[in-house]
Design a protein around this motif. Structure first.
Motif, PDB file in Angstrom:
ATOM      1  N   ARG A  90       0.851  -1.185   0.000  1.00 17.22           N
ATOM      2  CA  ARG A  90       0.000   0.000   0.000  1.00 17.22           C
ATOM      3  C   ARG A  90       0.893   1.244   0.000  1.00 17.22           C
ATOM      4  NH1 ARG A  90      -2.294   2.083   4.980  1.00 17.22           N
ATOM      5  NH2 ARG A  90      -3.454   3.921   4.426  1.00 17.22           N
ATOM      6  N   THR A 104      -3.885   6.215   9.641  1.00 18.56           N
ATOM      7  CA  THR A 104      -4.669   5.485   8.633  1.00 18.56           C
ATOM      8  C   THR A 104      -5.227   4.173   9.168  1.00 18.56           C
ATOM      9  OG1 THR A 104      -2.793   4.287   7.624  1.00 18.56           O
ATOM     10  CG2 THR A 104      -3.313   6.491   6.737  1.00 18.56           C
ATOM     11  N   PHE A 105      -4.678   3.679  10.262  1.00 18.28           N
ATOM     12  CA  PHE A 105      -5.260   2.495  10.897  1.00 18.28           C
ATOM     13  C   PHE A 105      -6.446   2.902  11.777  1.00 18.28           C
ATOM     14  CE2 PHE A 105      -1.376   0.323   9.644  1.00 18.28           C
ATOM     15  CZ  PHE A 105      -1.838  -0.957   9.383  1.00 18.28           C
ATOM     16  N   LEU A 147      -9.826   4.524   8.489  1.00 19.00           N
ATOM     17  CA  LEU A 147      -9.563   3.719   7.298  1.00 19.00           C
ATOM     18  C   LEU A 147      -9.814   4.474   5.992  1.00 19.00           C
ATOM     19  CD1 LEU A 147     -11.036   0.266   8.393  1.00 19.00           C
ATOM     20  CD2 LEU A 147      -8.679   1.080   8.566  1.00 19.00           C
ATOM     21  N   CYS A 178      -6.805   9.424   3.390  1.00 16.47           N
ATOM     22  CA  CYS A 178      -5.970   9.234   2.203  1.00 16.47           C
ATOM     23  C   CYS A 178      -5.124  10.486   1.980  1.00 16.47           C
ATOM     24  CB  CYS A 178      -6.854   8.959   0.986  1.00 16.47           C
ATOM     25  SG  CYS A 178      -5.928   8.539  -0.501  1.00 16.47           S
ATOM     26  N   SER A 198      -5.903   4.954   0.580  1.00 21.34           N
ATOM     27  CA  SER A 198      -6.479   4.803   1.916  1.00 21.34           C
ATOM     28  C   SER A 198      -6.420   3.336   2.340  1.00 21.34           C
ATOM     29  CB  SER A 198      -7.931   5.291   1.928  1.00 21.34           C
ATOM     30  OG  SER A 198      -8.760   4.382   1.228  1.00 21.34           O
ATOM     31  N   SER A 199      -6.513   3.111   3.628  1.00 20.22           N
ATOM     32  CA  SER A 199      -6.566   1.735   4.132  1.00 20.22           C
ATOM     33  C   SER A 199      -7.784   1.021   3.570  1.00 20.22           C
ATOM     34  CB  SER A 199      -6.624   1.728   5.659  1.00 20.22           C
ATOM     35  OG  SER A 199      -5.428   2.235   6.201  1.00 20.22           O
ATOM     36  N   LYS A 200      -8.896   1.729   3.497  1.00 22.45           N
ATOM     37  CA  LYS A 200     -10.133   1.145   2.976  1.00 22.45           C
ATOM     38  C   LYS A 200      -9.958   0.678   1.530  1.00 22.45           C
ATOM     39  CE  LYS A 200     -15.040   2.256   2.737  1.00 22.45           C
ATOM     40  NZ  LYS A 200     -16.043   3.293   3.005  1.00 22.45           N
ATOM     41  N   CYS A 218       2.341  -3.750   5.610  1.00 22.69           N
ATOM     42  CA  CYS A 218       1.142  -2.933   5.785  1.00 22.69           C
ATOM     43  C   CYS A 218      -0.062  -3.591   5.118  1.00 22.69           C
ATOM     44  CB  CYS A 218       1.370  -1.532   5.252  1.00 22.69           C
ATOM     45  SG  CYS A 218       0.004  -0.411   5.624  1.00 22.69           S
ATOM     46  N   LEU A 268      -3.473  -4.967   6.943  1.00 23.53           N
ATOM     47  CA  LEU A 268      -4.812  -4.497   6.589  1.00 23.53           C
ATOM     48  C   LEU A 268      -5.715  -5.663   6.195  1.00 23.53           C
ATOM     49  CD1 LEU A 268      -3.871  -1.261   4.638  1.00 23.53           C
ATOM     50  CD2 LEU A 268      -5.029  -1.402   6.863  1.00 23.53           C
ATOM     51  N   TRP A 279       1.110  -4.301  13.241  1.00 23.96           N
ATOM     52  CA  TRP A 279       2.007  -4.039  12.111  1.00 23.96           C
ATOM     53  C   TRP A 279       3.437  -3.832  12.625  1.00 23.96           C
ATOM     54  CZ3 TRP A 279       4.733   0.569  11.394  1.00 23.96           C
ATOM     55  CH2 TRP A 279       5.505   0.603  10.228  1.00 23.96           C
TER      56      TRP A 279
END
Length: 179
Positions: free
Chosen positions: A76, A93-94, A97, A100, A106-108, A136, A140, A154
């Motif tokens: 990511r 970002t965790f 989610l 961005c 973004s995590s999503k 990462c 996720l 992580w």
């Protein structure tokens, strides 16, 4: 029942897509061969990044399996520009989610990307699959299965690291099996 081995790549010289494994990383990749001795493997899917392929190459050769490369296993991208406080921004970002940063993912979005691959793997014929990726993205993916995984988990990953994701029709369970 499906057994999916989530493998984080071995120690590498850097983060670039073409970064090779270090001398220690090459030795770690060789150690994965006996580690998997008691685990059947039907299929190997890897990030196309050099360090991920080099991590699983010895095992693939020993088992006579092809390494399928899939871009959905690429790491990511946090941001398109360097960030001095990248660790704090990654933690954010965790927690959020949808967050961005410019030029990043973004995590999503990353979770959606890797879960598309997971759906395909789960609907396929293979029952023992190795997915090789990056810290990462794997965290996720694990977070999408079990919300206990996050920034702290992580940080605790090793190079390499291996988790077993066991999937039945109604249940998914993750367990770290690398020691």
């Amino acid at each position: 029942m499906k057994h999916i081995y989530l493998v984080r790549h071995c120690q590498a010289t850097g983060q670039a897509a073409e970064a090779p494994l270090t001398t220690s990383g090459v030795e770690q990749a060789e150690q994965l061969v006996p580690f998997f001795d008691t685990h059947p493997i039907d299929r190997i899917v890897s990030s196309p990044f050099r360090r991920a392929i080099a991590t699983i190459q010895p095992l693939a050769e020993e088992r006579g399996l092809m390494i399928e490369q899939d871009q959905r296993l690429e790491e990511r991208v946090l941001s398109g520009q360097p960030m001095e406080d990248w660790l704090d921004r990654l933690r954010d970002t965790f927690d959020d989610l949808s967050l961005c940063y410019r030029g990043g993912e973004s995590s999503k979005t990353a979770i959606h990307r890797v879960n598309e691959l997971l759906k395909e793997v789960l609907s396929g014929d293979a029952n023992h699959i190795v997915l090789v990726s990056h810290g990462c993205l794997l965290t996720l993916l694990m977070k999408s299965v079990d919300d206990q995984f996050g920034f702290k988990e992580w940080q605790q990953l090793s190079n390499p690291d291996v988790f077993l994701l066991t999937c039945t029709e109604n249940d998914r369970h993750i367990k770290r099996i690398w020691s």
